[in-house]
Structures are given as structure tokens and as C-alpha cells.
Scaffold this motif. Sequence first.
Motif, short mmCIF file in Angstrom:
data_model
loop_
_atom_site.label_atom_id
_atom_site.label_comp_id
_atom_site.label_asym_id
_atom_site.label_seq_id
_atom_site.Cartn_x
_atom_site.Cartn_y
_atom_site.Cartn_z
N GLU A 155 7.35 10.42 0.62
CA GLU A 155 8.79 10.68 0.64
C GLU A 155 9.20 11.65 1.75
OE1 GLU A 155 6.93 10.65 -2.11
OE2 GLU A 155 7.98 9.65 -3.74
N ALA A 156 8.40 12.68 1.98
CA ALA A 156 8.80 13.70 2.97
C ALA A 156 8.14 13.48 4.32
CB ALA A 156 8.48 15.09 2.44
N HIS A 157 6.88 13.04 4.30
CA HIS A 157 6.09 13.04 5.55
C HIS A 157 5.83 11.65 6.12
CE1 HIS A 157 5.67 17.19 4.59
NE2 HIS A 157 5.07 16.91 3.45
N GLY A 158 6.24 10.60 5.42
CA GLY A 158 6.01 9.25 5.91
C GLY A 158 4.54 8.86 5.84
N ILE A 159 4.15 7.97 6.74
CA ILE A 159 2.78 7.46 6.75
C ILE A 159 1.86 8.48 7.44
CG2 ILE A 159 1.29 5.62 7.65
CD1 ILE A 159 3.67 3.71 7.32
N SER A 160 0.73 8.75 6.81
CA SER A 160 -0.16 9.81 7.30
C SER A 160 -0.92 9.38 8.55
CB SER A 160 -1.15 10.22 6.20
OG SER A 160 -1.94 9.10 5.86
N LEU A 192 16.38 6.60 4.28
CA LEU A 192 16.55 5.84 3.06
C LEU A 192 15.49 6.31 2.08
CD1 LEU A 192 16.96 2.13 4.21
CD2 LEU A 192 18.65 3.54 3.05
N ASN A 193 15.81 6.24 0.80
CA ASN A 193 14.83 6.49 -0.24
C ASN A 193 13.70 5.44 -0.12
OD1 ASN A 193 14.12 5.17 -3.00
ND2 ASN A 193 14.40 7.33 -3.45
N VAL A 194 12.46 5.84 -0.39
CA VAL A 194 11.32 4.93 -0.17
C VAL A 194 11.37 3.70 -1.07
CG1 VAL A 194 9.75 6.20 -1.72
CG2 VAL A 194 8.80 4.81 0.11
N VAL A 202 0.85 -1.19 0.00
CA VAL A 202 0.00 0.00 0.00
C VAL A 202 0.89 1.24 0.00
CG1 VAL A 202 -1.53 1.38 1.48
CG2 VAL A 202 -2.01 -1.05 1.12
N LEU A 203 0.62 2.17 -0.91
CA LEU A 203 1.42 3.40 -0.99
C LEU A 203 0.60 4.60 -0.55
CD1 LEU A 203 3.31 2.85 -4.38
CD2 LEU A 203 4.00 2.19 -2.05
N ASP A 204 1.10 5.28 0.47
CA ASP A 204 0.40 6.41 1.06
C ASP A 204 1.00 7.72 0.52
OD1 ASP A 204 -1.12 7.98 2.71
OD2 ASP A 204 -0.15 7.39 4.58
N ASP A 205 0.52 8.13 -0.66
CA ASP A 205 0.92 9.40 -1.26
C ASP A 205 2.37 9.46 -1.75
OD1 ASP A 205 -1.56 9.80 -0.28
OD2 ASP A 205 -1.11 11.61 0.85
N ILE A 206 2.80 8.45 -2.50
CA ILE A 206 4.12 8.52 -3.15
C ILE A 206 4.03 9.54 -4.29
CG2 ILE A 206 5.77 7.20 -4.56
CD1 ILE A 206 5.81 6.52 -1.56
N GLN A 207 4.97 10.48 -4.31
CA GLN A 207 4.89 11.60 -5.26
C GLN A 207 5.86 11.49 -6.43
OE1 GLN A 207 2.54 14.09 -5.17
NE2 GLN A 207 1.76 12.60 -3.71
N ASP A 208 6.99 10.84 -6.23
CA ASP A 208 8.03 10.83 -7.27
C ASP A 208 7.78 9.71 -8.28
OD1 ASP A 208 10.92 11.74 -8.04
OD2 ASP A 208 10.97 9.55 -8.02
N PRO A 209 7.68 10.06 -9.58
CA PRO A 209 7.40 9.05 -10.60
C PRO A 209 8.45 7.93 -10.62
CG PRO A 209 7.19 11.25 -11.53
CD PRO A 209 7.78 11.42 -10.15
N GLU A 250 1.78 -13.38 4.10
CA GLU A 250 0.52 -12.79 3.66
C GLU A 250 0.22 -11.59 4.54
OE1 GLU A 250 -2.63 -15.65 3.06
OE2 GLU A 250 -1.43 -16.31 1.35
N GLY A 251 -0.26 -10.54 3.94
CA GLY A 251 -0.55 -9.35 4.72
C GLY A 251 -0.33 -8.11 3.88
N ILE A 252 -0.19 -6.98 4.56
CA ILE A 252 -0.10 -5.68 3.88
C ILE A 252 1.12 -4.94 4.39
CG2 ILE A 252 -1.23 -3.42 3.66
CD1 ILE A 252 -3.94 -4.90 3.84
N LEU A 253 1.87 -4.33 3.47
CA LEU A 253 3.00 -3.47 3.84
C LEU A 253 2.68 -2.05 3.37
CD1 LEU A 253 5.94 -2.88 4.73
CD2 LEU A 253 6.64 -3.50 2.40
N VAL A 254 2.66 -1.10 4.30
CA VAL A 254 2.37 0.29 3.95
C VAL A 254 3.66 1.10 3.89
CG1 VAL A 254 1.10 2.38 4.60
CG2 VAL A 254 0.14 0.14 5.15
N MET A 255 3.88 1.81 2.79
CA MET A 255 5.03 2.70 2.65
C MET A 255 4.52 4.14 2.55
SD MET A 255 7.48 0.43 2.66
CE MET A 255 8.89 1.50 2.36
N GLY A 256 5.17 5.06 3.27
CA GLY A 256 4.66 6.42 3.34
C GLY A 256 5.28 7.38 2.34
#
Lengths: 240, 240
Positions: A195-200, A224-226, A101-108, A187-193
Motif C-alpha cells: 500500500e505505501a511502498h509499491g513493489i519491492s 489509487l487504493n491497491v 501475486v501480492l507483495d506485502d499487502i498489509q490491510d485486511p 495467462e501470466g502473473i500480475l504483481v500488486m505492491g
Amino acid sequence: MVAKSEIKFIKSLQQKKNRMEHGLFVAEGVKMVQDLLDSGLKVHSVYATEADLYTGTTGEVSLLSAADLRRMSSLKNPNKGLAVFYMRTGDNPGYEGFSVVLDDIQDPGNLGTIIRLCDWFGVDQLVCSRETVDCYNPKVLQATMGSIARVKISYTDLGAYLSSANCPVYGSYMSATPVYSAAMPKEGILVMGNEAHGISEKVKQYLTHKVSIPAQEGSGAESLNVATATAILLYEMRRP
Amino acid sequence: MVAKSEIKFIKSLQQKKNRMEHGLFVAEGVKMVQDLLDSGLKVHSVYATEADLYTGTTGEVSLLSAADLRRMSSLKNPNKGLAVFYMRTGDNPGYEGFSVVLDDIQDPGNLGTIIRLCDWFGVDQLVCSRETVDCYNPKVLQATMGSIARVKISYTDLGAYLSSANCPVYGSYMSATPVYSAAMPKEGILVMGNEAHGISEKVKQYLTHKVSIPAQEGSGAESLNVATATAILLYEMRRP
């Protein structure tokens, strides 16, 4: 001969609002186009500067001049072929297997690299917040190296999606349980936040585990870079 | 007021041959410049659009207009400050601790990300082939996020360097011993190859171990990006 209006239409698909309106996106480059043609995505139109470039295609291939290809391309140096595909229709994301799950990744480039990683490590689906950069953005597509054709991606409201999850939900943090000692689930979910603010804040409440990738003691690096963090966590998830 | 010749000189440092001739490189952006000022690198000159931007600096700060900053910058949107630093004088690379060796990495973003990873995981030195992209290239510098100040980097002939190595030399391959079962050493050398061609013939002969990061069975992805592969291998090297 390609009509001016056709060139203009394809050029217009460089903008997200036009892609969304028509449900279409553009792929460029000989290999990328071939990968997507092979993937079973529904094809809208194919263009090539050489007659025998995509002979395996069932549909029609329009021949065009290098100058016309340059006119419709988003690349500085267009590479012989370009094709327009229908986006996959958005199934609602499920909870089977392993999801990222990606929480607002901005960089293409980050999103493209993460899609490629999901393909490599056999992630079942990628679920993006609506604010995450569009996966059909030309820069994202280039960075996926063809993996866009093989990864199931959806954009949704993360609060609604995560609130119904009945499986472990891991979140990546700067400081938390070191992942070396936190066995990642198969099995499960991994959330990555972001680039600047992490997970909301709105997503944080649904996490069941927080993990981090420890820096070497004394390191001056702040983060580290996301995409590299995702690489490490997916690698750990696939540890036999 | 900044002289035209000064602007021209700084602009010229965007090219590698001029950087090499003068032993100088340019850093941009408020945070990056501050990080490098703090790092103890020798300073050549500092420019800022605001008087109190770098008050902690021992040297002189030249005030300039946003227009002049734009003239000397390599960025589309220059960010208040710019400074010129002396490159570190190149010590010959040693063999102590853990070193990463890069065999012709071409993409500036990849090199920058790898420098940041070396900082994070406490790699003792980064040794690059002479054909590897210049670490003082503006795009590399931006991607390092300040880590350029903390990682010891040298450019050398890899054959000469590796032929004198008396420690394990690991090379990353597409298919080899899966790294899950190949314990990475705490001291030694890790070689990462070129984005398209991998590790070159002339370097291959010095490897003592080949490792790979296995893809999930059935994955259609052909490869991992070299920076993400480096992330995973360094993470594994630091496993407690």
C-alpha cells in the motif's frame, strides 16, 4: 453447554500464531459459515444458537447460548453461527492460467477485497509474500464475503516463485505504460505492491511488463487504493 | 492551553447532527489537514502538538498537548494535528460533464474510496441521496486520502435531480449489458446502488442504460463490492 476451555481455544485462534500452530481458522456469520461448509473445506467444529441453522452439515453442530457465542466471537455483534475449519494444506503455487501475486499487502480489507475479486474474475491462484497479512485473519475473512472458500491462496517466498516463472509477469506502477494500450495477457502473473511502498526491489527484477492506470489530467489524487487498482487490471485481463 | 468547552465542541462534531447544525467538520492527521488547508476550504480552527507543523497556514494554530489532542480526536492514535473546516455550501448539482450518483451508499469506507476514485478519474461531481452516509464522517474522510478537498459533493433528492437530466443515465446492475460491449459516455451520469439492495425503484425509472461487469463463467462470487465496481466503470468511462 460449551466448556470454558473450548471458548478459550476458539478465542485463541484470533491470533495468527495459534492459527498456524493448529492449522485451524474461525469463520463467523450465518452465510459465511454456510458457504464454507458447502465448499468442501474440512470442518473441525460448528456452533450455533439455533438448532436448525446448519442442518445440512454432516458433522455435529454444538448448540450454545448467545452469551457463549459472544464470548468466543471476534465480532461486536456475533451472528448466530461460528465454525472452525482446517486450513487448506499449502500446495506449492504453480504457473498455470492467470495468477495474482501480492507483495506485502498489509490491510485486511484490501486483501479480503482482492480475494473476492480473484473469485469474481476467475483468477486461478493468489500467491502472497510471507509478509502479506494472513488470509485467515477475521477481518480478511469478513471482507471476502465467502470467496475465501473458492480461491486457491498460498504464502511463499516471492523471489523463489517468480525466478522460476516462464510467462509474462506484469507489475502495477504509478506511472508506466497505460493499461488502456497494454493488452493484458490471458495467462501470466500480475504483481500488486504494498500500500505505501509499491513493489519491492527484490520482486521488481522479475517483471517483464510494467503497467499503470492513468489518472485524469490535472487530478490531484496521488494514488489509487491497491484493491481498486487490482479490480481494474483484472477487469482488463478478462476483456473478451 | 485548550479550554474544556473547546474540546467538547470538537468532539461533538463527530456526530452528523452537530456537523450539520454548525456547518463544520473535523479533519485529522498531518497530511490530511495539510491537504485541506491547501485546498482553499474555509478554516475554522487548527490544532497541533508541534509549533512548526502548519507554518504555511494564514490563520492561527493552537498548540496543545498530546493528551488534549487525544481528548478531541476520533482516532485511536491521533497524529499531531487536527483542524476544523467549514463545509462547502451546497450548490445545487448540475448536469455538465460526467457525474456519479450514489443511491444510498451506507459504508463509510466505500464512500471514501469512491470519492478518491472520482478525484483520480476527474469526475465533475458526486451527487448523493440524502440517505447516503455523510461524507464528513471521520471514517469517510480517512478513506478519501485528501480527495475530499477536490471533489464536488452534494446531497439531494435523487428523483428530483434525475428527472431533470437531459443526458445518458447509466446504472450498474448485476446482470445487464456487459460493459465491455457498452461504450461508456464521456458525459453523462453513472448511478451506483446500495451495497445490499442495489439501485432503488424510485431511481430505476430514470436510467437510460443498464450495464454490468461480467463475472468469469463458473465463478461462485455473488457480487462485486460497490467501490471496486465504480473503479471499473470509471476506468471504462475514461478509456481514450
